[in-house]
Design a protein around this motif. Structure first.
Motif, PDB file in Angstrom:
ATOM      1  N   GLY A   1     101.064  25.534  28.662  1.00 25.48           N
ATOM      2  CA  GLY A   1     100.245  25.552  27.459  1.00 25.48           C
ATOM      3  C   GLY A   1      98.881  26.163  27.674  1.00 25.48           C
ATOM      4  O   GLY A   1      98.050  26.191  26.757  1.00 25.48           O
ATOM      5  N   ARG A   2      98.651  26.657  28.916  1.00 23.62           N
ATOM      6  CA  ARG A   2      97.342  27.228  29.300  1.00 23.62           C
ATOM      7  C   ARG A   2      96.219  26.255  28.932  1.00 23.62           C
ATOM      8  O   ARG A   2      95.161  26.641  28.457  1.00 23.62           O
ATOM      9  N   SER A   3      96.459  24.972  29.177  1.00 21.29           N
ATOM     10  CA  SER A   3      95.493  23.944  28.810  1.00 21.29           C
ATOM     11  C   SER A   3      95.148  23.103  30.034  1.00 21.29           C
ATOM     12  O   SER A   3      96.054  22.595  30.709  1.00 21.29           O
ATOM     13  N   TYR A   4      93.848  22.948  30.292  1.00 26.30           N
ATOM     14  CA  TYR A   4      93.380  22.198  31.448  1.00 26.30           C
ATOM     15  C   TYR A   4      92.169  21.370  31.033  1.00 26.30           C
ATOM     16  O   TYR A   4      91.195  21.908  30.522  1.00 26.30           O
ATOM     17  N   ASP A   5      92.243  20.060  31.270  1.00 30.49           N
ATOM     18  CA  ASP A   5      91.187  19.158  30.818  1.00 30.49           C
ATOM     19  C   ASP A   5      90.088  18.943  31.849  1.00 30.49           C
ATOM     20  O   ASP A   5      89.146  18.199  31.578  1.00 30.49           O
ATOM     21  N   TRP A   6      90.202  19.535  33.003  1.00 31.75           N
ATOM     22  CA  TRP A   6      89.198  19.359  34.051  1.00 31.75           C
ATOM     23  C   TRP A   6      88.462  20.666  34.310  1.00 31.75           C
ATOM     24  O   TRP A   6      88.839  21.736  33.828  1.00 31.75           O
TER      25      TRP A   6
ATOM     26  N   GLU B   1      87.516  26.500  44.912  1.00 31.68           N
ATOM     27  CA  GLU B   1      88.826  26.829  45.471  1.00 31.68           C
ATOM     28  C   GLU B   1      88.599  27.451  46.826  1.00 31.68           C
ATOM     29  O   GLU B   1      87.817  28.408  46.946  1.00 31.68           O
ATOM     30  N   THR B   2      89.250  26.929  47.854  1.00 30.02           N
ATOM     31  CA  THR B   2      89.025  27.403  49.214  1.00 30.02           C
ATOM     32  C   THR B   2      90.353  27.656  49.904  1.00 30.02           C
ATOM     33  O   THR B   2      91.225  26.787  49.916  1.00 30.02           O
ATOM     34  N   ASN B   3      90.483  28.839  50.469  1.00 24.96           N
ATOM     35  CA  ASN B   3      91.660  29.166  51.275  1.00 24.96           C
ATOM     36  C   ASN B   3      91.335  28.834  52.732  1.00 24.96           C
ATOM     37  O   ASN B   3      90.523  29.508  53.364  1.00 24.96           O
ATOM     38  N   LEU B   4      91.956  27.800  53.245  1.00 21.68           N
ATOM     39  CA  LEU B   4      91.695  27.326  54.603  1.00 21.68           C
ATOM     40  C   LEU B   4      92.797  27.745  55.566  1.00 21.68           C
ATOM     41  O   LEU B   4      92.903  27.195  56.665  1.00 21.68           O
TER      42      LEU B   4
ATOM     43  N   SER C   1      93.226  30.008  38.399  1.00 22.05           N
ATOM     44  CA  SER C   1      91.827  29.606  38.565  1.00 22.05           C
ATOM     45  C   SER C   1      91.582  28.152  38.179  1.00 22.05           C
ATOM     46  O   SER C   1      90.500  27.621  38.438  1.00 22.05           O
ATOM     47  N   ASN C   2      92.585  27.502  37.589  1.00 25.32           N
ATOM     48  CA  ASN C   2      92.444  26.100  37.199  1.00 25.32           C
ATOM     49  C   ASN C   2      93.039  25.142  38.235  1.00 25.32           C
ATOM     50  O   ASN C   2      93.096  23.940  38.004  1.00 25.32           O
TER      51      ASN C   2
END
Length: 232
Positions: free
Chosen positions: A57-62, A67-70, A5-6
């Protein structure tokens, strides 16, 4: 490719997968430490900004805006839009269903009223394609002499993955010891056997207020190093 999801790889114990010589899928990045990183760094008004994501690290700064499946018509295409400070970063990963190439496309918009400088985006992963079948994390990593392509070759299987640049003046590739720093010093492992990461990076001197830039890199694989390089 399985996304979380990130907006990066790895979900439900699956990551970047390739077809081995028997035609079945082989996971490259989830075995062992599922390390796949992307980092954006830039400066604005005398301050530096860093946005790093890494499943290991399961770390996301944004934050992920969408999210789109095209996908459709034989083309697999997944788009993620991310907010990184004043930047709106769209990452599109696409490949034909039977292709061995993945195009990594990026659209970066400076949404602020001021210029940003020294923009860097790095994409990297730890290739472990021989782990599930042969029990080893090591690969033979090599940056080719033209500086345009880095590969990781399975020491038992010869299954090969690699990054290729699409702009030789603004992009570079290489190996490191799991550095998620956008300014990591890439080295040429010269085909030595080791458990290390491979990287692709793009740089821009500046992005003006309201300006949008676009760039891309290439991710390839094949059942041996010669065939993989031909894909590039």
């Amino acid at each position: 490719i399985y996304y979380n999801s990130n907006g990066l790889w790895h979900e439900s114990s699956k990551g970047y997968q390739i077809r081995n010589g028997s035609g079945t899928f082989q996971d490259v990045t989830f075995p062992g430490s599922p390390w796949q990183a992307m980092t954006v760094e830039y400066s604005q008004g005398g301050s530096s900004y860093n946005y790093t994501g890494n499943y290991d690290g399961r770390s996301y700064d944004w934050s992920v805006i969408s999210e789109t499946n095209l996908s459709g018509g034989g083309l697999q295409h997944v788009s993620h839009v991310m907010k990184m400070g004043v930047l709106r970063v769209t990452k599109d990963e696409s490949w034909e269903t039977d292709s061995r190439n993945v195009t990594l496309s990026f659209t970066v918009e400076n949404t602020s009223g001021s210029r940003i400088d020294n923009f860097r985006l790095m994409h990297a992963f730890d290739p472990d394609q021989d782990h599930n079948s042969y029990g080893t994390h090591s690969t033979r990593n090599d940056t080719h002499s033209d500086g345009l392509y880095v590969e990781a070759v399975g020491i038992r299987s010869s299954w090969t993955v690699g990054y290729g640049v699409c702009d030789k003046d603004k992009q570079d590739v290489g190996s490191s010891a799991w550095s998620a720093d956008a300014d990591a010093s890439f080295v040429d492992d010269a085909g030595g056997e080791a458990d290390r990461t491979i990287h692709w990076r793009h740089r821009e001197g500046s992005i003006g207020p309201g300006e949008t830039i676009e760039f891309a890199g290439l991710l390839v694989y094949d059942t041996n190093s010669t065939a993989a390089r031909r894909q590039y």
